[in-house]
Design a protein around this motif. Structure first.
Motif, PDB file in Angstrom:
ATOM      1  N   VAL A   1     -28.029  35.871 -27.451  1.00  9.10           N
ATOM      2  CA  VAL A   1     -28.569  34.515 -27.559  1.00  9.10           C
ATOM      3  C   VAL A   1     -28.949  33.992 -26.179  1.00  9.10           C
ATOM      4  N   ARG A   2     -28.087  34.231 -25.197  1.00  7.25           N
ATOM      5  CA  ARG A   2     -28.367  33.753 -23.837  1.00  7.25           C
ATOM      6  C   ARG A   2     -29.616  34.424 -23.265  1.00  7.25           C
ATOM      7  N   GLN A   3     -29.762  35.724 -23.469  1.00  3.85           N
ATOM      8  CA  GLN A   3     -30.945  36.426 -22.964  1.00  3.85           C
ATOM      9  C   GLN A   3     -32.221  35.874 -23.591  1.00  3.85           C
ATOM     10  N   SER A   4     -32.166  35.587 -24.864  1.00  2.00           N
ATOM     11  CA  SER A   4     -33.324  35.017 -25.559  1.00  2.00           C
ATOM     12  C   SER A   4     -33.666  33.632 -24.992  1.00  2.00           C
ATOM     13  N   LYS A   5     -32.646  32.798 -24.808  1.00  2.00           N
ATOM     14  CA  LYS A   5     -32.869  31.458 -24.252  1.00  2.00           C
ATOM     15  C   LYS A   5     -33.337  31.535 -22.796  1.00  2.00           C
ATOM     16  N   LEU A   6     -32.805  32.501 -22.063  1.00  2.00           N
ATOM     17  CA  LEU A   6     -33.186  32.671 -20.663  1.00  2.00           C
ATOM     18  C   LEU A   6     -34.662  33.028 -20.559  1.00  2.00           C
ATOM     19  N   GLN A   7     -35.122  33.927 -21.413  1.00  2.00           N
ATOM     20  CA  GLN A   7     -36.529  34.311 -21.378  1.00  2.00           C
ATOM     21  C   GLN A   7     -37.418  33.126 -21.744  1.00  2.00           C
ATOM     22  N   ALA A   8     -37.027  32.353 -22.762  1.00  2.00           N
ATOM     23  CA  ALA A   8     -37.797  31.166 -23.144  1.00  2.00           C
ATOM     24  C   ALA A   8     -37.821  30.157 -21.994  1.00  2.00           C
ATOM     25  N   HIS A   9     -36.708  30.024 -21.297  1.00  2.00           N
ATOM     26  CA  HIS A   9     -36.637  29.117 -20.145  1.00  2.00           C
ATOM     27  C   HIS A   9     -37.602  29.572 -19.046  1.00  2.00           C
TER      28      HIS A   9
END
Length: 169
Positions: A150-158
């Motif tokens: 989840v964090r990796q996905s949010k990090l990429q979106a960020h």
């Protein structure tokens, strides 16, 4: 009048003490990794300091969002349910779900251990290790692998959305 001023003075002194005299528990911020031992998780000391007196070291454990477990200090739990009660149909539905999945109200054990029912642990895939994340007025427990995804996905979106110019507030 002197008595009222004395009470207000005592109250302001309490407010200056960490965790004492707060009107509500929180803001829980940060990420910690810890082990799960005999269905118990230790709440980080920095989170315990943010419990208001009204919480009385008591928590409610329930299902959280995004395949997590939510731990609410008792005062935050009551406040959340009260706010949701007066909301729209979605808020009322969330209130019902929080109550339906709540396992029990309990007092923190010893240095801040909380017992997590094995049903909740298995439903979110938490076994030996757990990510403990502050979420404002509640604390979430994550399976470390799920948290990383989840964090990796949010990090990429960020990264795709924000630049250094956005940080120049």
């Amino acid at each position: 009048m002197a008595r009222l001023n004395q009470k207000l003075h005592c109250r302001s002194n309490q407010d200056e003490t960490a965790g004492k005299g707060r009107t509500m528990s929180g803001e829980f911020l940060g990420i910690f990794e810890n082990s799960v031992h005999k269905q118990r998780v230790i709440i980080p000391a920095s989170f315990k300091k943010k419990f208001a007196e009204a919480a009385m070291r008591s928590v409610v454990v329930t299902m959280g969002p995004s395949n997590t477990i939510a731990i609410y200090p008792l005062d935050s739990w009551k406040s959340t349910l009260e706010r949701l009660k007066d909301g729209d149909e979605r808020a009322k539905s969330l209130r019902t779900q929080l109550i339906d999945f709540a396992m029990m109200e309990q007092e923190l054990e010893g240095p801040g251990r909380v017992r997590i029912h094995e049903l909740l642990l298995s439903e979110v895939g938490i076994e030996d290790s757990v990510i403990i994340k502050g979420e404002g007025h509640y604390i979430s427990l994550w399976n470390p692998e799920v948290y990383t995804r989840v964090r990796q996905s949010k990090l990429q979106a960020h990264r795709d959305t924000f630049t250094s110019e956005d940080y120049q507030l």
